[in-house]
Design a protein around this motif. Sequence first.
Motif, PDB file in Angstrom:
ATOM      1  N   GLU A  50      -5.818   4.904  10.634  1.00  0.00           N
ATOM      2  CA  GLU A  50      -4.561   4.335  10.140  1.00  0.00           C
ATOM      3  C   GLU A  50      -4.810   3.063   9.343  1.00  0.00           C
ATOM      4  N   GLU A  51      -5.706   2.204   9.835  1.00  0.00           N
ATOM      5  CA  GLU A  51      -6.021   0.977   9.092  1.00  0.00           C
ATOM      6  C   GLU A  51      -6.724   1.308   7.772  1.00  0.00           C
ATOM      7  N   VAL A  52      -7.539   2.349   7.789  1.00  0.00           N
ATOM      8  CA  VAL A  52      -8.200   2.784   6.557  1.00  0.00           C
ATOM      9  C   VAL A  52      -7.163   3.158   5.502  1.00  0.00           C
ATOM     10  N   LEU A  53      -6.182   3.974   5.897  1.00  0.00           N
ATOM     11  CA  LEU A  53      -5.176   4.421   4.939  1.00  0.00           C
ATOM     12  C   LEU A  53      -4.258   3.280   4.514  1.00  0.00           C
ATOM     13  N   ASP A  54      -4.017   2.313   5.403  1.00  0.00           N
ATOM     14  CA  ASP A  54      -3.261   1.121   4.999  1.00  0.00           C
ATOM     15  C   ASP A  54      -3.988   0.398   3.870  1.00  0.00           C
ATOM     16  N   TRP A  55      -5.295   0.295   4.000  1.00  0.00           N
ATOM     17  CA  TRP A  55      -6.100  -0.398   2.986  1.00  0.00           C
ATOM     18  C   TRP A  55      -6.080   0.377   1.667  1.00  0.00           C
ATOM     19  N   VAL A  56      -6.168   1.715   1.757  1.00  0.00           N
ATOM     20  CA  VAL A  56      -6.112   2.545   0.550  1.00  0.00           C
ATOM     21  C   VAL A  56      -4.746   2.407  -0.116  1.00  0.00           C
ATOM     22  N   ALA A  57      -3.668   2.457   0.680  1.00  0.00           N
ATOM     23  CA  ALA A  57      -2.315   2.337   0.139  1.00  0.00           C
ATOM     24  C   ALA A  57      -2.120   1.025  -0.589  1.00  0.00           C
ATOM     25  N   ALA A  58      -2.803  -0.022  -0.114  1.00  0.00           N
ATOM     26  CA  ALA A  58      -2.685  -1.338  -0.748  1.00  0.00           C
ATOM     27  C   ALA A  58      -3.570  -1.473  -1.984  1.00  0.00           C
ATOM     28  N   GLY A  59      -4.274  -0.388  -2.346  1.00  0.00           N
ATOM     29  CA  GLY A  59      -5.121  -0.441  -3.530  1.00  0.00           C
ATOM     30  C   GLY A  59      -6.438  -1.160  -3.319  1.00  0.00           C
ATOM     31  N   ARG A  60      -6.876  -1.280  -2.076  1.00  0.00           N
ATOM     32  CA  ARG A  60      -8.094  -2.024  -1.787  1.00  0.00           C
ATOM     33  C   ARG A  60      -9.349  -1.165  -1.847  1.00  0.00           C
ATOM     34  N   GLY A  61      -9.200   0.142  -2.054  1.00  0.00           N
ATOM     35  CA  GLY A  61     -10.363   1.009  -2.139  1.00  0.00           C
ATOM     36  C   GLY A  61      -9.995   2.462  -1.906  1.00  0.00           C
ATOM     37  N   LEU A  62     -10.986   3.335  -2.051  1.00  0.00           N
ATOM     38  CA  LEU A  62     -10.826   4.756  -1.773  1.00  0.00           C
ATOM     39  C   LEU A  62     -11.425   5.059  -0.409  1.00  0.00           C
ATOM     40  N   SER A  63     -11.109   6.229   0.106  1.00  0.00           N
ATOM     41  CA  SER A  63     -11.764   6.681   1.325  1.00  0.00           C
ATOM     42  C   SER A  63     -11.821   8.202   1.317  1.00  0.00           C
ATOM     43  N   ILE A  64     -12.525   8.755   2.278  1.00  0.00           N
ATOM     44  CA  ILE A  64     -12.629  10.205   2.442  1.00  0.00           C
ATOM     45  C   ILE A  64     -12.250  10.502   3.880  1.00  0.00           C
ATOM     46  N   VAL A  65     -11.195  11.303   4.055  1.00  0.00           N
ATOM     47  CA  VAL A  65     -10.609  11.476   5.390  1.00  0.00           C
ATOM     48  C   VAL A  65     -10.205  12.929   5.603  1.00  0.00           C
ATOM     49  N   PRO A  66      -9.987  13.335   6.859  1.00  0.00           N
ATOM     50  CA  PRO A  66      -9.421  14.672   7.111  1.00  0.00           C
ATOM     51  C   PRO A  66      -8.015  14.771   6.520  1.00  0.00           C
TER      52      PRO A  66
END
Length: 263
Positions: A190-206
């Motif tokens: 959840e914190e990862v996706l919060d960071w992505v939503a804020a434009g702070r980076g990309l991620s790879i998730v299920p």
Amino acid sequence: MSYQLRRLEEALGLPLFERGNGRLRPNPAGRRLFGCCRDMGRDWTRVRDALREPAPDHAPPLRIAAVSGYGRYVLLPLFRDGPLADLPIRMRFPTADDVAREVEDGACDLGFVHVLPARSRLDCRPVGTEEIVLAAPAHSPAPALDLAALRRMRFVTYDESDYVFATWFTQVLGASPGQLDVAAHFEELEEVLDWVAAGRGLSIVPADCLARYPRRGEVAAVRKPGSPCRNTVYARLPPAGGVHPAVERTLAVVRAASAAARP
């Protein structure tokens, strides 16, 4: 009797009685021992009575250990309001290594991991697959699915992300990216996706995690057309004996849910 009392004193390493005129009288240590034995007698009586009580009609809770992304976003809905809602459960979200360790030690009845172990005495069964996607901020242009371009981007990682990232890069782009520029690292998705939503980076998730993210309109799943990235999920079971009666039913429901979710 005198011989047995002397053996008891030898075992404890101190005298328990005052001896004189052919009589035995407990000394202070002996009196303390008598008090301890009285407590032990009461405890033994409680144990005996508990064992004689009839067994409860209901089965014990099913103890599950699962890697976080799969446990929180795939398994929990099945038990919360899905076809397994009648089962009492205890669920934890440790790392994949700890999932196997807890099942092997008997602390859990059933485990779920996303990595096939190289060697284990546990029963290991494939139960389905999960899609893995590149997560990007929805308010920005979608990143190009190009290895050189992605190497210049910043990423948000999480516990257990090494295997997920490696699987996606290998399946989608055919190569490992090497060292990535990591903007932040978190324990949970959840914190990862919060960071992505804020434009702070990309991620790879299920993909299941992204689909159930409360602010999913702020995070976009980037897929390579016609080439979904999928990873196998495995159930870990004790090697033999002591299997919880709800394990096989749970595995059947998980397999059916995984098959229904595939396009």
